[in-house]
Design an enzyme around this catalytic site. Structure first.
Site, PDB file in Angstrom:
ATOM      1  N   SER A 150       0.798  -1.228   0.015  1.00  9.41           N
ATOM      2  CA  SER A 150      -0.139   0.021   0.107  1.00  9.41           C
ATOM      3  C   SER A 150       1.061   1.471   0.011  1.00  9.41           C
ATOM      4  CB  SER A 150      -0.958  -0.005   1.213  1.00  9.41           C
ATOM      5  OG  SER A 150      -1.448   1.220   1.608  1.00  9.41           O
ATOM      6  N   TYR A 175      -1.867  -0.503  10.051  1.00 17.48           N
ATOM      7  CA  TYR A 175      -2.080  -0.961   8.839  1.00 17.48           C
ATOM      8  C   TYR A 175      -0.976  -0.818   7.810  1.00 17.48           C
ATOM      9  CZ  TYR A 175      -3.658  -1.003   3.854  1.00 17.48           C
ATOM     10  OH  TYR A 175      -4.025  -1.446   2.544  1.00 17.48           O
TER      11      TYR A 175
HETATM   12  N1  NAD Z   1      -8.468  -0.329  -2.737  1.00 16.52           N
HETATM   13  C1  NAD Z   1      -7.476   0.608  -2.347  1.00 16.52           C
HETATM   14  O1  NAD Z   1      -7.297   1.750  -2.542  1.00 16.52           O
HETATM   15  C2  NAD Z   1      -6.031  -0.045  -1.598  1.00 16.52           C
HETATM   16  C3  NAD Z   1      -4.899   0.757  -1.663  1.00 16.52           C
HETATM   17  C4  NAD Z   1      -3.845   0.187  -0.944  1.00 16.52           C
HETATM   18  C5  NAD Z   1      -3.812  -1.274  -0.746  1.00 16.52           C
HETATM   19  N2  NAD Z   1      -4.873  -1.884  -1.047  1.00 16.52           N
HETATM   20  C6  NAD Z   1      -4.544  -3.422  -0.650  1.00 16.52           C
HETATM   21  O2  NAD Z   1      -5.071  -4.209  -1.894  1.00 16.52           O
HETATM   22  C7  NAD Z   1      -5.809  -5.276  -1.318  1.00 16.52           C
HETATM   23  C8  NAD Z   1      -7.174  -5.321  -1.884  1.00 16.52           C
HETATM   24  O3  NAD Z   1      -8.016  -4.246  -1.434  1.00 16.52           O
HETATM   25  P1  NAD Z   1      -9.542  -3.963  -1.539  1.00 16.52           P
HETATM   26  O4  NAD Z   1      -9.744  -2.398  -1.862  1.00 16.52           O
HETATM   27  O5  NAD Z   1      -9.932  -4.924  -2.787  1.00 16.52           O
HETATM   28  O6  NAD Z   1     -10.209  -4.359  -0.373  1.00 16.52           O
HETATM   29  P2  NAD Z   1     -11.553  -5.123   0.006  1.00 16.52           P
HETATM   30  O7  NAD Z   1     -11.727  -5.052   1.495  1.00 16.52           O
HETATM   31  O8  NAD Z   1     -12.583  -4.888  -0.822  1.00 16.52           O
HETATM   32  O9  NAD Z   1     -11.025  -6.771  -0.159  1.00 16.52           O
HETATM   33  C9  NAD Z   1     -10.487  -7.563   0.585  1.00 16.52           C
HETATM   34  C10 NAD Z   1     -10.981  -8.702   0.574  1.00 16.52           C
HETATM   35  O10 NAD Z   1     -10.524  -9.800   1.318  1.00 16.52           O
HETATM   36  C11 NAD Z   1     -11.286 -10.314   2.414  1.00 16.52           C
HETATM   37  N3  NAD Z   1     -10.624 -10.836   3.404  1.00 16.52           N
HETATM   38  C12 NAD Z   1      -9.987 -10.059   4.429  1.00 16.52           C
HETATM   39  N4  NAD Z   1      -9.358 -10.544   5.367  1.00 16.52           N
HETATM   40  C13 NAD Z   1      -9.454 -12.181   4.888  1.00 16.52           C
HETATM   41  C14 NAD Z   1      -9.078 -13.389   5.407  1.00 16.52           C
HETATM   42  N5  NAD Z   1      -8.347 -13.347   6.680  1.00 16.52           N
HETATM   43  N6  NAD Z   1      -9.030 -14.480   4.895  1.00 16.52           N
HETATM   44  C15 NAD Z   1      -9.701 -14.417   3.459  1.00 16.52           C
HETATM   45  N7  NAD Z   1     -10.356 -13.367   3.148  1.00 16.52           N
HETATM   46  C16 NAD Z   1     -10.129 -12.119   3.786  1.00 16.52           C
HETATM   47  C17 NAD Z   1     -12.423  -9.555   2.554  1.00 16.52           C
HETATM   48  O11 NAD Z   1     -13.667 -10.255   2.688  1.00 16.52           O
HETATM   49  C18 NAD Z   1     -12.358  -8.675   0.984  1.00 16.52           C
HETATM   50  O12 NAD Z   1     -13.384  -9.158   0.447  1.00 16.52           O
HETATM   51  C19 NAD Z   1      -5.808  -5.234   0.252  1.00 16.52           C
HETATM   52  O13 NAD Z   1      -4.687  -5.955   0.532  1.00 16.52           O
HETATM   53  C20 NAD Z   1      -5.591  -3.657   0.601  1.00 16.52           C
HETATM   54  O14 NAD Z   1      -4.829  -3.589   1.635  1.00 16.52           O
HETATM   55  C21 NAD Z   1      -6.049  -1.508  -1.465  1.00 16.52           C
END
Ligand code: NAD
Length: 356
Positions: A150, A175
């Site tokens: 991130s 985080y």
């Molecule tokens: N969206 C953003 O702006 C952004 C920015 C930086 C980093 N990220 C990273 O990208 C990745 C995806 O983000 P996103 O926006 O799709 O988030 P999101 O929350 O929509 O997707 C994450 C998914 O992981 C699942 N999850 C959480 N813990 C879990 C576990 N222990 N076992 C199985 N499933 C689990 C959740 O149910 C969710 O559906 C994450 O690692 C997030 O930290 C996202």
């Protein structure tokens, strides 16, 4: 440009966070664009935000999967369950692993730190161990592990744009600390066990069926209900907003290029994926409200000024995020380019259809 050294066709690809925003969009793209791909999706469907949205995304995938050459198998499980992760690897023998499951969000890590340690630390460790043992007994094993990091690892970095060689040892949220730890852990497993891994530092990803905990989505919910939106740090915030399709293109390109050994002989790489064009928060909300009016979510006469309150900074937040994406451009000939207005227009259209 890097040469592709990982074929996706006819492969088994494990995607964690399959019902999440980025995971689901990546799976849709893989099924659309890659012949005979076998996708195993894991998600624990937790209720951090509306589970209906996760179900909606899974249904989109299932519908698409019925008409393509690839397959999609969904497993409702937590990556924090070591035994289950091990079983999934033994049964399906994935050749490419994309870890997008995580407890996301900066602010929630103050309220519920446990969730971050469980999913982001223990969960990621379990995947690394499973990748390590995928080579046991001379098996082909995992060819490439791609995982989400991130932009928050840059903390309150003063130097902009943020480059992957910047020192990032001062996280300002739990985080961010878990994401930086993931990068360190992946390095260990690449060094000790030769698991090629690429970490992707995403910068504020947005788009249709995105995450309701993010500002553009939350602002929309509030404006629709005629409530006031709070603009943090009195609007003195800049964010590199990255449209979901750009992120998916980036992840899919990266998946096909496992890193070659670096100077220390370790197959390990980190990239930024961001828009490389930070937008001022006040300009961003202005465009958002215009697009909400265009989509007839808000009436034309809506008094936006009366619904906007400028407030101080939130703990754990940073003032600016700005990605240096020159490495991504050099290695893949690609950089995110979707215009913010176009992206928010697509979000507004989807929001109207889904909620109103
Ligand atoms: N969206 C953003 O702006 C952004 C920015 C930086 C980093 N990220 C990273 O990208 C990745 C995806 O983000 P996103 O926006 O799709 O988030 P999101 O929350 O929509 O997707 C994450 C998914 O992981 C699942 N999850 C959480 N813990 C879990 C576990 N222990 N076992 C199985 N499933 C689990 C959740 O149910 C969710 O559906 C994450 O690692 C997030 O930290 C996202």
């Amino acid at each position: 440009m890097l040469e592709k050294n990982v074929k996706l066709e006819n492969k088994t690809i494990l995607v964690t966070g399959a019902a999440g925003f980025i995971g689901a969009n990546l799976i849709l793209s893989l099924l659309k664009n890659v012949e005979h791909v076998e996708i195993i999706g894991i998600d624990n469907m937790n209720a951090y935000y509306d589970v209906a949205l996760k179900e909606f995304r899974l249904n989109q995938i299932r519908e698409l999967a019925s008409g393509v050459t690839g397959t999609f198998t969904f497993i409702r499980e937590s990556i924090a369950e070591q035994k289950k992760v091990k079983e999934i690897f033994e049964t399906h023998r994935p050749q490419i692993v994309v870890n997008l499951a995580a407890q996301a969000g900066v602010r929630y890590s103050i309220e519920n730190p446990d969730a971050y340690i469980e999913s982001n630390m223990i969960g990621f460790y379990n995947l690394l161990e499973a990748c390590r043992h995928s080579y046991d007994g001379g098996a082909g094993g995992v060819e490439h592990l791609v995982y989400a990091s991130s932009s928050s690892v840059y903390g309150s970095n003063k130097k902009i744009p943020y480059a992957t060689e910047d020192k990032v040892d001062n996280p300002v949220s739990l985080y961010a600390a878990t994401k930086k730890s993931n990068e360190l852990m992946a390095h260990v497993y690449a060094k000790l066990y030769g698991i090629p891994s690429t970490g992707l530092r995403f910068f504020t990803v947005y788009g249709p069926a995105g995450r309701p905990d993010m500002a553009y989505f939350g602002f929309t919910d509030k404006l629709v209900k005629n409530e006031t939106i709070k603009i943090f740090n009195y609007g003195n915030c800049k964010r590199d907003f990255t449209y979901i399709d750009d992120i998916v293109t980036g992840v899919q390109s990266v998946m096909q290029c496992a890193p070659l050994p670096n100077e220390e002989g370790v197959k390990y790489k980190i990239y930024n994926i961001g828009n490389n064009q930070p937008e001022n928060l006040l300009d961003f909300v202005e465009i958002l409200q215009e697009e909400l009016k265009r989509a007839a979510i808000l009436p034309q006469e809506y008094d936006f000024e009366a619904h906007k309150e400028l407030v101080g900074m939130q703990p754990g937040d940073v003032e600016v995020t700005y990605a240096d994406v020159s490495e991504l451009e050099r290695d893949f000939g690609f950089k995110p380019s979707t215009d913010l207005r176009d992206g928010l227009r697509n979000f507004a259209r989807w929001y109207k259809e889904f909620y109103l």
